[in-house]
Motif scaffolding. Sequence first.
Motif, PDB file in Angstrom:
ATOM      1  N   MET A 252      17.814  -9.279   2.128  1.00  0.00           N
ATOM      2  CA  MET A 252      16.843  -8.397   2.781  1.00  0.00           C
ATOM      3  C   MET A 252      16.276  -7.450   1.726  1.00  0.00           C
ATOM      4  O   MET A 252      17.027  -6.762   1.033  1.00  0.00           O
ATOM      5  N   LEU A 253      14.964  -7.429   1.611  1.00  0.00           N
ATOM      6  CA  LEU A 253      14.297  -6.565   0.634  1.00  0.00           C
ATOM      7  C   LEU A 253      13.817  -5.293   1.326  1.00  0.00           C
ATOM      8  O   LEU A 253      13.112  -5.350   2.340  1.00  0.00           O
ATOM      9  N   ALA A 254      14.219  -4.142   0.769  1.00  0.00           N
ATOM     10  CA  ALA A 254      13.805  -2.845   1.299  1.00  0.00           C
ATOM     11  C   ALA A 254      12.782  -2.224   0.362  1.00  0.00           C
ATOM     12  O   ALA A 254      12.990  -2.182  -0.855  1.00  0.00           O
ATOM     13  N   VAL A 255      11.683  -1.725   0.948  1.00  0.00           N
ATOM     14  CA  VAL A 255      10.601  -1.120   0.177  1.00  0.00           C
ATOM     15  C   VAL A 255      10.176   0.167   0.879  1.00  0.00           C
ATOM     16  O   VAL A 255       9.962   0.177   2.103  1.00  0.00           O
ATOM     17  N   ALA A 256      10.054   1.236   0.108  1.00  0.00           N
ATOM     18  CA  ALA A 256       9.560   2.509   0.633  1.00  0.00           C
ATOM     19  C   ALA A 256       8.091   2.640   0.273  1.00  0.00           C
ATOM     20  O   ALA A 256       7.741   2.686  -0.918  1.00  0.00           O
ATOM     21  N   LEU A 257       7.251   2.682   1.277  1.00  0.00           N
ATOM     22  CA  LEU A 257       5.798   2.807   1.091  1.00  0.00           C
ATOM     23  C   LEU A 257       5.351   4.129   1.690  1.00  0.00           C
ATOM     24  O   LEU A 257       5.233   4.271   2.920  1.00  0.00           O
ATOM     25  N   GLY A 258       5.124   5.116   0.820  1.00  0.00           N
ATOM     26  CA  GLY A 258       4.709   6.427   1.305  1.00  0.00           C
ATOM     27  C   GLY A 258       5.795   7.088   2.117  1.00  0.00           C
ATOM     28  O   GLY A 258       6.896   7.368   1.619  1.00  0.00           O
ATOM     29  N   LYS A 259       5.558   7.298   3.385  1.00  0.00           N
ATOM     30  CA  LYS A 259       6.508   7.950   4.276  1.00  0.00           C
ATOM     31  C   LYS A 259       7.179   6.966   5.222  1.00  0.00           C
ATOM     32  O   LYS A 259       7.731   7.363   6.250  1.00  0.00           O
ATOM     33  N   SER A 260       7.152   5.677   4.880  1.00  0.00           N
ATOM     34  CA  SER A 260       7.766   4.647   5.727  1.00  0.00           C
ATOM     35  C   SER A 260       8.586   3.701   4.872  1.00  0.00           C
ATOM     36  O   SER A 260       8.324   3.520   3.676  1.00  0.00           O
ATOM     37  N   ILE A 261       9.586   3.089   5.507  1.00  0.00           N
ATOM     38  CA  ILE A 261      10.420   2.093   4.861  1.00  0.00           C
ATOM     39  C   ILE A 261      10.324   0.794   5.657  1.00  0.00           C
ATOM     40  O   ILE A 261      10.468   0.796   6.890  1.00  0.00           O
TER      41      ILE A 261
ATOM     42  N   PRO B 222       0.822  -1.212   0.000  1.00  0.00           N
ATOM     43  CA  PRO B 222       0.000   0.000   0.000  1.00  0.00           C
ATOM     44  C   PRO B 222       0.855   1.261   0.000  1.00  0.00           C
ATOM     45  O   PRO B 222       1.930   1.307   0.611  1.00  0.00           O
ATOM     46  N   SER B 223       0.395   2.255  -0.756  1.00  0.00           N
ATOM     47  CA  SER B 223       1.067   3.552  -0.871  1.00  0.00           C
ATOM     48  C   SER B 223       2.381   3.467  -1.627  1.00  0.00           C
ATOM     49  O   SER B 223       3.222   4.377  -1.520  1.00  0.00           O
ATOM     50  N   LEU B 224       2.600   2.396  -2.411  1.00  0.00           N
ATOM     51  CA  LEU B 224       3.779   2.341  -3.275  1.00  0.00           C
ATOM     52  C   LEU B 224       3.593   3.354  -4.403  1.00  0.00           C
ATOM     53  O   LEU B 224       2.648   3.272  -5.184  1.00  0.00           O
ATOM     54  N   ALA B 225       4.505   4.319  -4.482  1.00  0.00           N
ATOM     55  CA  ALA B 225       4.327   5.472  -5.367  1.00  0.00           C
ATOM     56  C   ALA B 225       4.320   5.040  -6.834  1.00  0.00           C
ATOM     57  O   ALA B 225       5.125   4.208  -7.264  1.00  0.00           O
ATOM     58  N   ASP B 226       3.397   5.615  -7.593  1.00  0.00           N
ATOM     59  CA  ASP B 226       3.312   5.380  -9.036  1.00  0.00           C
ATOM     60  C   ASP B 226       3.928   6.577  -9.753  1.00  0.00           C
ATOM     61  O   ASP B 226       3.250   7.341 -10.428  1.00  0.00           O
ATOM     62  N   ASP B 227       5.241   6.731  -9.600  1.00  0.00           N
ATOM     63  CA  ASP B 227       5.982   7.844 -10.193  1.00  0.00           C
ATOM     64  C   ASP B 227       7.159   7.283 -10.975  1.00  0.00           C
ATOM     65  O   ASP B 227       7.976   6.522 -10.436  1.00  0.00           O
ATOM     66  N   PHE B 228       7.266   7.657 -12.237  1.00  0.00           N
ATOM     67  CA  PHE B 228       8.299   7.124 -13.115  1.00  0.00           C
ATOM     68  C   PHE B 228       9.696   7.422 -12.592  1.00  0.00           C
ATOM     69  O   PHE B 228      10.634   6.625 -12.796  1.00  0.00           O
ATOM     70  N   TYR B 229       9.902   8.531 -11.908  1.00  0.00           N
ATOM     71  CA  TYR B 229      11.227   8.964 -11.503  1.00  0.00           C
ATOM     72  C   TYR B 229      11.638   8.420 -10.137  1.00  0.00           C
ATOM     73  O   TYR B 229      12.740   8.718  -9.678  1.00  0.00           O
ATOM     74  N   TYR B 230      10.801   7.626  -9.495  1.00  0.00           N
ATOM     75  CA  TYR B 230      11.129   7.068  -8.191  1.00  0.00           C
ATOM     76  C   TYR B 230      11.735   5.674  -8.360  1.00  0.00           C
ATOM     77  O   TYR B 230      11.457   4.953  -9.314  1.00  0.00           O
ATOM     78  N   ASP B 231      12.553   5.307  -7.378  1.00  0.00           N
ATOM     79  CA  ASP B 231      13.173   3.979  -7.337  1.00  0.00           C
ATOM     80  C   ASP B 231      13.105   3.500  -5.889  1.00  0.00           C
ATOM     81  O   ASP B 231      13.970   3.823  -5.077  1.00  0.00           O
ATOM     82  N   LEU B 232      12.082   2.694  -5.567  1.00  0.00           N
ATOM     83  CA  LEU B 232      11.719   2.455  -4.179  1.00  0.00           C
ATOM     84  C   LEU B 232      11.861   1.011  -3.729  1.00  0.00           C
ATOM     85  O   LEU B 232      11.386   0.662  -2.641  1.00  0.00           O
ATOM     86  N   VAL B 233      12.481   0.141  -4.503  1.00  0.00           N
ATOM     87  CA  VAL B 233      12.641  -1.262  -4.126  1.00  0.00           C
ATOM     88  C   VAL B 233      14.079  -1.675  -4.411  1.00  0.00           C
ATOM     89  O   VAL B 233      14.609  -1.411  -5.502  1.00  0.00           O
ATOM     90  N   ASP B 234      14.728  -2.356  -3.428  1.00  0.00           N
ATOM     91  CA  ASP B 234      16.089  -2.852  -3.635  1.00  0.00           C
ATOM     92  C   ASP B 234      16.318  -4.062  -2.737  1.00  0.00           C
ATOM     93  O   ASP B 234      15.790  -4.134  -1.615  1.00  0.00           O
ATOM     94  N   TRP B 235      17.122  -5.005  -3.246  1.00  0.00           N
ATOM     95  CA  TRP B 235      17.391  -6.268  -2.556  1.00  0.00           C
ATOM     96  C   TRP B 235      18.860  -6.300  -2.175  1.00  0.00           C
ATOM     97  O   TRP B 235      19.747  -6.064  -3.004  1.00  0.00           O
ATOM     98  N   SER B 236      19.156  -6.628  -0.914  1.00  0.00           N
ATOM     99  CA  SER B 236      20.522  -6.572  -0.409  1.00  0.00           C
ATOM    100  C   SER B 236      21.228  -7.903  -0.607  1.00  0.00           C
ATOM    101  O   SER B 236      20.616  -8.931  -0.925  1.00  0.00           O
ATOM    102  N   SER B 237      22.528  -7.895  -0.401  1.00  0.00           N
ATOM    103  CA  SER B 237      23.330  -9.112  -0.490  1.00  0.00           C
ATOM    104  C   SER B 237      23.083 -10.040   0.684  1.00  0.00           C
ATOM    105  O   SER B 237      23.480 -11.208   0.644  1.00  0.00           O
ATOM    106  N   THR B 238      22.432  -9.557   1.734  1.00  0.00           N
ATOM    107  CA  THR B 238      22.079 -10.383   2.886  1.00  0.00           C
ATOM    108  C   THR B 238      20.643 -10.897   2.784  1.00  0.00           C
ATOM    109  O   THR B 238      20.079 -11.329   3.794  1.00  0.00           O
TER     110      THR B 238
END
Length: 556
Positions: free
Chosen positions: A266-275, A248-264
């Motif tokens: 761990m998946l990081a996701v920015a949802l609105g004003k929270s990570i 929920p609240s995952l931004a629908d903006d072409f210029y944003y990059d809000l998902v990344d997977w770490s070498s450990t």
Amino acid sequence: MSGYSNNPFISNTPSSSPQKTRDTNRVLKRPFGSSSSSLLSSPIRQGRSAGNVVYADRFIPHRTGIDLNALVSIASTANLPPLAPSVNDDQLELQKEIQAHETFDAVLKNELFGEKLVRDTVGNESSIERITNTRPPTVDFQGHSDQRNDVQEDAPFGDLELNSGPATPRRIHTRNDDHRPSSNSLRGASLLTYTESMGARPSTASLIQSQIHDSLSPVRPDSERFLQWPGKKFRNIVKIPYRVLDAPSLADDFYYDLVDWSSTDMLAVALGKSIFLTDNISGDVIHLCDTENEYTSLNWVGAGSHLAVGQGNGLVEIYDVVKRKCIRTLSGHIDRVACLSWNNHILTSGSRDRHILHRDVRMPDSFFERIETHSQEVCGLKWNIDANKLASGGNDNMIYVYDGTLSSPVLKFEDHTAAVKALAWSPHKRGILASGGGTADRRLKIWNVNNGTKINDVDTGSQVCNMIWSKNTDEIVTSHGYSRYNLTLWDYPTMDPVAILKGHSFRVLHLTLSDDGTTVVSGAGDETLRYWKVFDKPKTKAKPDSLIFESLGRIR
């Protein structure tokens, strides 16, 4: 005769037929209910006279030529439906469909003509092998023909061209005349031709045995063996995500990059004003931080211990994941930070203020280098750590390549006609860069930064939002926006679309790859995260037996 005017036998008798007399000459009549202009009427030969008697018997044409045309027509692979590949077609599904058509075509020919596809003294091929091995030349996707100069002497059609007219077939001698009769027709054409039994009739025991065998399967034995034989193996790519998470609240903006997977893992996701962090091993979800502004980008450091986060106010924060707190805040931008990329201890950020900042997290200063090459927002950044090169893409449709942290670019590419956000370096070949354009461009381009040339250029048919170059295989995954909303797997260097993954209903803006290189996670404006198992684990390479050979391999 007036009382018989409505008699159909009288009214449909051809006028050219002779009157019925007491002599023994038989008169052939037309079928019941047919007229003189009916399509069922046979052609009539001109009457031939023998004394005072005129005969007008029906003309029965020689059927060998007609059957040969029918055989050539059915045996031609040109009758298969044309399946020309398109850049937007699923290549795996296309190849499976082509193989299914070829299998059906071969079995159909064998069922029609296989009983008389005899074995002669030249070879011991079965009927289904003769069909599949003597197929006319086909044309590949690039239009090249696989026709060979040599002609097989035991081919069913010999050197007969498919577009030629009827020809006199050669006689075929059977190896076992008491098992199946010979024919004066072309090999395989005996189903439609008139034949005479030239040898002994099969015994009753053999007929009963063949009937019992035929009752076990609806097709011929060689067709059954052909169907049971394993065909060409295709790569199995699951087209359905094995896991779907609500975002929920995952931004629908072409210029944003809000998902990344770490070498450990761990998946990081920015949802609105929270990570949030998701542990892929345990499945635990951790709430990392909040902000009063808006998160616009995030990127893991190579070790997976720290996460860099860009915000809408231009600040960049670095979080210690173990301690779950912000350990540093970096300034320098005056507008949103759209992209981040790590190169060991160097963190590079791009912003809508058109600037690129290099930051050394070991130094107290917020940044040590400012780059001002782009004329509009910097929306794509990607470090090639092995070659120490940086690629940047902007809303000005430009791509710049920098050597290390130098402020002046060494290369400039300006072929795209829309914003360039999607960038990926090849992990298999040094100096190969892939880029994707926005809605007005829709093209996937491959560049060689060693000599500054363009290697390939493909129209994807849709906005390219993000991309990943696989670590396990030499393939590229692109995510698309307007107006296909799917993921496409491309083979390099042919750039054929291997598979198309569908499931999202909005633009697939966010894309990341697991550390083992097997799983792709996509995020879209439909507020879902989808896990796709696209690649297999890499095969472990055998260790060299000698340190000398190992050092030589490294030198090469």
